[in-house]
Design a protein around this motif. Structure first.
Motif, PDB file in Angstrom:
ATOM      1  N   LYS A  71       0.815  -1.209   0.000  1.00  0.00           N
ATOM      2  CA  LYS A  71       0.000   0.000   0.000  1.00  0.00           C
ATOM      3  C   LYS A  71       0.851   1.262   0.000  1.00  0.00           C
ATOM      4  CE  LYS A  71      -3.586  -2.266   2.821  1.00  0.00           C
ATOM      5  NZ  LYS A  71      -2.832  -3.525   3.041  1.00  0.00           N
ATOM      6  N   SER A  72       2.080   1.147   0.513  1.00  0.00           N
ATOM      7  CA  SER A  72       2.910   2.342   0.694  1.00  0.00           C
ATOM      8  C   SER A  72       4.366   2.045   0.394  1.00  0.00           C
ATOM      9  CB  SER A  72       2.787   2.846   2.143  1.00  0.00           C
ATOM     10  OG  SER A  72       3.738   3.849   2.427  1.00  0.00           O
ATOM     11  N   ILE A  73       4.977   2.933  -0.375  1.00  0.00           N
ATOM     12  CA  ILE A  73       6.426   2.917  -0.589  1.00  0.00           C
ATOM     13  C   ILE A  73       6.945   4.285  -0.183  1.00  0.00           C
ATOM     14  CG2 ILE A  73       8.278   2.844  -2.308  1.00  0.00           C
ATOM     15  CD1 ILE A  73       6.407   0.957  -3.945  1.00  0.00           C
ATOM     16  N   VAL A  74       7.942   4.312   0.681  1.00  0.00           N
ATOM     17  CA  VAL A  74       8.515   5.580   1.114  1.00  0.00           C
ATOM     18  C   VAL A  74       9.997   5.582   0.783  1.00  0.00           C
ATOM     19  CG1 VAL A  74       8.839   7.207   3.003  1.00  0.00           C
ATOM     20  CG2 VAL A  74       6.843   5.695   3.004  1.00  0.00           C
ATOM     21  N   ARG A  75      10.429   6.606   0.074  1.00  0.00           N
ATOM     22  CA  ARG A  75      11.830   6.751  -0.305  1.00  0.00           C
ATOM     23  C   ARG A  75      12.556   7.604   0.728  1.00  0.00           C
ATOM     24  NH1 ARG A  75      16.429   8.636  -1.396  1.00  0.00           N
ATOM     25  NH2 ARG A  75      17.541   8.285  -3.322  1.00  0.00           N
ATOM     26  N   TYR A  76      13.635   7.050   1.294  1.00  0.00           N
ATOM     27  CA  TYR A  76      14.493   7.842   2.158  1.00  0.00           C
ATOM     28  C   TYR A  76      15.093   8.974   1.317  1.00  0.00           C
ATOM     29  CZ  TYR A  76      14.811   4.143   5.803  1.00  0.00           C
ATOM     30  OH  TYR A  76      14.565   3.223   6.793  1.00  0.00           O
ATOM     31  N   GLY A  77      14.626  10.188   1.479  1.00  0.00           N
ATOM     32  CA  GLY A  77      15.187  11.305   0.729  1.00  0.00           C
ATOM     33  C   GLY A  77      14.177  11.930  -0.205  1.00  0.00           C
ATOM     34  N   VAL A  78      14.676  12.760  -1.103  1.00  0.00           N
ATOM     35  CA  VAL A  78      13.812  13.551  -1.976  1.00  0.00           C
ATOM     36  C   VAL A  78      13.592  12.874  -3.326  1.00  0.00           C
ATOM     37  CG1 VAL A  78      13.502  15.785  -3.097  1.00  0.00           C
ATOM     38  CG2 VAL A  78      14.624  15.662  -0.863  1.00  0.00           C
ATOM     39  N   GLY A  79      14.661  12.422  -3.973  1.00  0.00           N
ATOM     40  CA  GLY A  79      14.561  11.872  -5.320  1.00  0.00           C
ATOM     41  C   GLY A  79      13.825  10.549  -5.368  1.00  0.00           C
ATOM     42  N   VAL A  80      12.972  10.386  -6.371  1.00  0.00           N
ATOM     43  CA  VAL A  80      12.211   9.136  -6.534  1.00  0.00           C
ATOM     44  C   VAL A  80      12.423   8.569  -7.941  1.00  0.00           C
ATOM     45  CG1 VAL A  80      10.454   9.615  -4.782  1.00  0.00           C
ATOM     46  CG2 VAL A  80      10.156  10.517  -7.090  1.00  0.00           C
ATOM     47  N   ASP A  81      13.597   8.832  -8.515  1.00  0.00           N
ATOM     48  CA  ASP A  81      13.842   8.421  -9.893  1.00  0.00           C
ATOM     49  C   ASP A  81      14.047   6.924 -10.059  1.00  0.00           C
ATOM     50  OD1 ASP A  81      16.161  10.000  -8.533  1.00  0.00           O
ATOM     51  OD2 ASP A  81      17.198   8.500  -9.735  1.00  0.00           O
ATOM     52  N   THR A  82      14.188   6.162  -8.965  1.00  0.00           N
ATOM     53  CA  THR A  82      14.311   4.703  -9.070  1.00  0.00           C
ATOM     54  C   THR A  82      12.950   4.011  -9.000  1.00  0.00           C
ATOM     55  OG1 THR A  82      14.611   4.409  -6.685  1.00  0.00           O
ATOM     56  CG2 THR A  82      16.600   4.748  -8.018  1.00  0.00           C
ATOM     57  N   ILE A  83      11.881   4.785  -8.890  1.00  0.00           N
ATOM     58  CA  ILE A  83      10.535   4.231  -8.743  1.00  0.00           C
ATOM     59  C   ILE A  83       9.686   4.601  -9.963  1.00  0.00           C
ATOM     60  CG2 ILE A  83       8.486   4.107  -7.271  1.00  0.00           C
ATOM     61  CD1 ILE A  83      10.240   5.275  -4.997  1.00  0.00           C
TER      62      ILE A  83
END
Length: 320
Positions: A71-83
């Protein structure tokens, strides 16, 4: 007793996840800390998770299709270019980042790189240690108060950097087509990208990496910069054509550059940019302070918990 959830840390290069475990203790008594750096590793180890905390793990459409309970994916940090944000939205998975944990740290680091370049601190330090005591070898050095800082991106970090360079007495110009006018300080002049590159003595990059911004600073655009100008990048490596930057530094067409990020991290020992005396760098640490790391870990865990409990996410980056 509160509901129990399956939450995992897919990958994290911090020293511990004690803060995350503290936040999630009641909802998730077991918080596995994995080291998933490939698609297959994520699929094999995270298929049953309901919430996933990630740092570098690749979350492509293929991977997300196997996370049937997520239900939730949280990226440590600002960039989400791997998602793959579109795929996550299609599958009903909320993707969040943590955009406000290290704002001042990144701006401080960009400022430090700028100061080291413009005052030629690194070069002077090396020469003194070699027994050379002659400030004239540092010429030219120009007063900051007669220089222009050009900022690419006027989000939280860009605004913080604008405040710092303005306080030094520099003229501040910026490029950001998405910037809301009410969020732009009155001392910042918004201009086009090409105008910014031509006019700036220091260009500092503060925008996200997307398909539209990949290689934003191409060779043609880099060649618009003054030969006496400096380039600072504390955002993402792939925003800059690094091969082109190497050519410009080799030709003396740019005074220098300071990077905290690279297209390949860590860069190999023989990476061309590393051979330039006018190129200074650090290991993707601009965000870091002890305080920022604690804020990052706490905020990431709290965001996952909000979504699992059916509460509105605070930092969602993909819209359904």
């Amino acid at each position: 007793m509160s509901a129990q959830y399956v939450v995992k840390v897919a990958d994290c290069d911090h020293g511990s996840i004690d803060i995350e475990r503290g936040v999630l203790r009641e909802a998730c008594p077991s918080l596995p800390w994995l080291n998933c750096r490939t698609e297959d590793a994520v699929i094999a180890q995270c298929a049953d998770t309901e919430a996933l905390l990630i740092m570098y793990a690749p979350l492509t459409r293929r991977v997300l299709g196997h996370l049937t309970s997520c239900k939730s994916i949280v990226r440590y940090g600002v960039g989400v270019d791997t998602i793959d944000l579109r795929a996550a939205a299609d599958l009903g998975i909320i993707v969040s980042n943590v955009p406000d944990y290290g704002t001042q740290e990144v701006a401080d680091h960009a400022l430090a790189l700028m100061m080291c370049l413009t005052r030629k601190i690194v070069r002077a330090n090396a020469q003194v240690k070699r027994g050379e005591w002659d400030f004239r070898q540092m010429r030219p050095v120009h007063r900051l108060q007669v220089q222009t800082a050009g900022l690419i991106g006027m989000g939280r970090i860009g605004q913080a950097m604008a405040h710092k360079v303005h306080a030094l007495g520099m003229r501040v110009i910026a490029f950001d087509p998405a910037a809301a006018p009410e969020h732009v300080p009155d001392y910042v002049e918004m201009v086009g990208l090409e105008e910014l590159l031509r006019a700036s003595d220091v260009v500092s990059v503060h925008c996200p990496l997307t398909e539209r911004t990949r290689n934003l600073l191409s060779e043609d655009r880099l060649r618009l910069m003054k030969p006496i100008a400096y380039l600072v990048n504390t955002a993402r490596g792939n925003l800059v054509d690094e091969a082109a930057l190497d050519r410009l530094l080799s030709e003396g067409r740019l005074a220098g550059a300071g990077f905290d990020v690279f297209g390949i991290e860590p860069p190999p020992a023989d990476y061309p940019l590393l051979r330039h005396e006018t190129f200074i760098c650090s290991p993707h640490m601009a965000w870091h302070s002890d305080e920022a790391e604690r804020d990052l870990k706490r905020s990431a865990a709290e965001e996952a918990l909000r979504v699992l409990r059916g509460e509105p996410p605070k930092y969602q980056v993909n819209r359904f």
